[in-house]
Design a protein around this motif. Structure first.
Motif, short mmCIF file in Angstrom:
data_model
loop_
_atom_site.label_atom_id
_atom_site.label_comp_id
_atom_site.label_asym_id
_atom_site.label_seq_id
_atom_site.Cartn_x
_atom_site.Cartn_y
_atom_site.Cartn_z
N LEU A 170 0.76 -1.25 -0.14
CA LEU A 170 -0.09 0.05 -0.26
C LEU A 170 1.00 1.11 0.02
N LYS A 171 0.71 2.26 -0.88
CA LYS A 171 1.21 3.48 -1.03
C LYS A 171 0.38 4.65 -0.87
N VAL A 172 0.50 5.42 0.08
CA VAL A 172 -0.24 6.68 -0.08
C VAL A 172 0.60 7.53 -0.12
N ASP A 173 0.33 8.56 -1.18
CA ASP A 173 1.29 9.68 -1.57
C ASP A 173 0.67 11.03 -1.43
N GLU A 196 3.74 4.33 3.61
CA GLU A 196 3.39 2.95 2.78
C GLU A 196 3.43 1.80 3.94
N VAL A 197 2.92 0.67 3.57
CA VAL A 197 2.79 -0.59 4.17
C VAL A 197 3.31 -1.58 3.40
N ASN A 198 4.47 -2.26 3.70
CA ASN A 198 4.91 -3.44 3.00
C ASN A 198 4.23 -4.86 3.47
N GLU A 199 4.39 -5.61 2.17
CA GLU A 199 3.65 -6.94 2.48
C GLU A 199 4.02 -7.57 3.92
N GLY A 200 3.23 -8.34 4.55
CA GLY A 200 3.69 -9.08 5.80
C GLY A 200 3.87 -8.11 7.10
N GLU A 201 3.96 -6.73 7.08
CA GLU A 201 3.95 -6.15 8.17
C GLU A 201 2.92 -5.93 8.88
N ILE A 202 3.09 -5.18 10.17
CA ILE A 202 1.94 -4.55 11.09
C ILE A 202 2.43 -3.09 11.15
N VAL A 203 1.72 -2.14 10.59
CA VAL A 203 1.80 -0.73 10.71
C VAL A 203 0.96 -0.19 11.45
N ALA A 204 1.58 0.61 12.46
CA ALA A 204 0.58 1.44 13.48
C ALA A 204 0.61 2.75 13.03
N LEU A 205 -0.76 3.30 12.98
CA LEU A 205 -0.68 4.82 12.80
C LEU A 205 -1.36 5.42 14.16
N ILE A 206 -0.55 6.07 14.81
CA ILE A 206 -1.12 6.60 15.97
C ILE A 206 -1.38 8.04 16.16
N GLY A 207 -2.19 8.50 16.92
CA GLY A 207 -2.52 9.98 17.10
C GLY A 207 -3.72 10.13 17.95
N LEU A 237 -2.81 -2.67 8.82
CA LEU A 237 -2.71 -1.34 9.09
C LEU A 237 -3.21 -0.90 10.16
N LEU A 238 -2.98 -0.62 11.35
CA LEU A 238 -3.76 -0.64 12.61
C LEU A 238 -3.59 0.99 13.23
N VAL A 239 -4.85 1.49 13.23
CA VAL A 239 -5.14 2.61 13.79
C VAL A 239 -5.41 2.62 15.07
N GLU A 240 -4.60 3.29 16.04
CA GLU A 240 -4.93 3.36 17.64
C GLU A 240 -4.72 4.60 18.21
N GLN A 241 -5.53 4.79 19.44
CA GLN A 241 -5.30 5.76 20.39
C GLN A 241 -4.46 4.96 21.46
#
Ligand code: ATP
Length: 233
Positions: free
Chosen positions: A2-5, A23-34, A188-192
């Motif tokens: 996934l690529k957000v540009d 971006e999110v690469n295959e196999g990853e867990i990516v966190a978006l915090i805020g 892709l994990l969005v979390e507080q």
């Protein structure tokens, strides 16, 4: 994967997402915090096609999905578990799970249903129960199970810990790791709940009022003094 540009989202005159790239690469867990209102949900909805991107480009598996309608994005095996779960409360647990597979045409649906029940034994015990009568944690499991029934390659999880007791939060996060490691689903994990999210993520991005201000390896982000002060108490 996934690529957000240079993503920009406006609500009328409000510039909610400002030139966000990640971006999110295959196999990853990516966190978006805020924090509240940072724009996490807006980014998730822009990716899944529920919200119109004002400017910028989103690509998934090298295909431009920026202007694609939501149902076509799901068909490309990118699924979202929305904040607040949005399960069909008047349908049974099993019907909710089957709804997750409604775009599939392969013959592995029963097999995947069995797999979801294995992953979430509580749902199996309650398969005939109306979804609206499930507890908050069980509803979160159902929303995740329903998304898994679409056989996603990438799963977007919007605040899975919201409103759950610490024990259930631990259970949900353990399951997220299993889905990633055992089923090979990229997350892709969005979390507080930055603490929990950073503890299972490979990489992380910190979003502040529509801007990504910090990014890096999840351990590095967790050790960043600004992150510790603002998000990890
Ligand atoms: P939370 O953690 O509280 O859910 P968030 O990080 O997910 O917050 P968003 O829901 O993406 O944040 O909101 C980002 C900003 O955009 C906020 O200032 C919010 O008020 C604004 N916003 C979101 N949706 C709309 C809308 N439909 N109309 C106008 N403004 C909106």
């Amino acid at each position: 994967m996934l690529k957000v540009d240079h993503l920009n989202v406006y609500y009328g005159v409000i510039h909610a997402i400002k030139n966000v790239s990640f971006e999110v690469n295959e196999g990853e867990i990516v966190a978006l915090i805020g924090a509240n209102g940072a724009g996490k949900t807006s980014i998730m909805h822009a990716i899944s096609g529920l919200l119109k991107t004002s400017e910028g480009q989103i690509s998934f598996l090298s295909e431009d999905i920026t202007k694609m309608p939501a149902h076509k994005i799901i068909a490309r095996q990118l699924a979202q578990v929305p904040e607040g779960r949005r399960i069909f409360s008047q349908l049974t647990v099993q019907d909710n799970l089957e709804m997750g597979a409604y775009l599939r045409t392969d013959n592995k649906i029963q097999e995947d249903l069995d797999k979801v029940y294995q992953r979430f034994p509580r749902l199996k015990e309650r398969k005939g129960q109306l979804a609206g009568t499930l507890s908050g944690g069980e509803q979160q499991m159902l929303a995740m199970g329903r998304a898994l029934m679409s056989k996603p390659k990438l799963l977007l999880l919007d605040e899975p810990s919201m409103g759950l007791s610490p024990i259930l939060v631990n259970e949900i996060f353990k399951i997220i790791q299993e889905i990633n490691k055992e089923d090979g689903v990229t997350v892709l994990l969005v979390e507080q709940n930055a603490n929990k999210a950073l503890s299972i993520a490979n990489r992380a991005y910190v979003l502040e009022t529509g801007n990504i201000t910090i990014s890096g390896d999840a351990k590095e982000v967790a050790n960043n003094p600004k992150v510790r002060e603002a998000y990890l108490g």
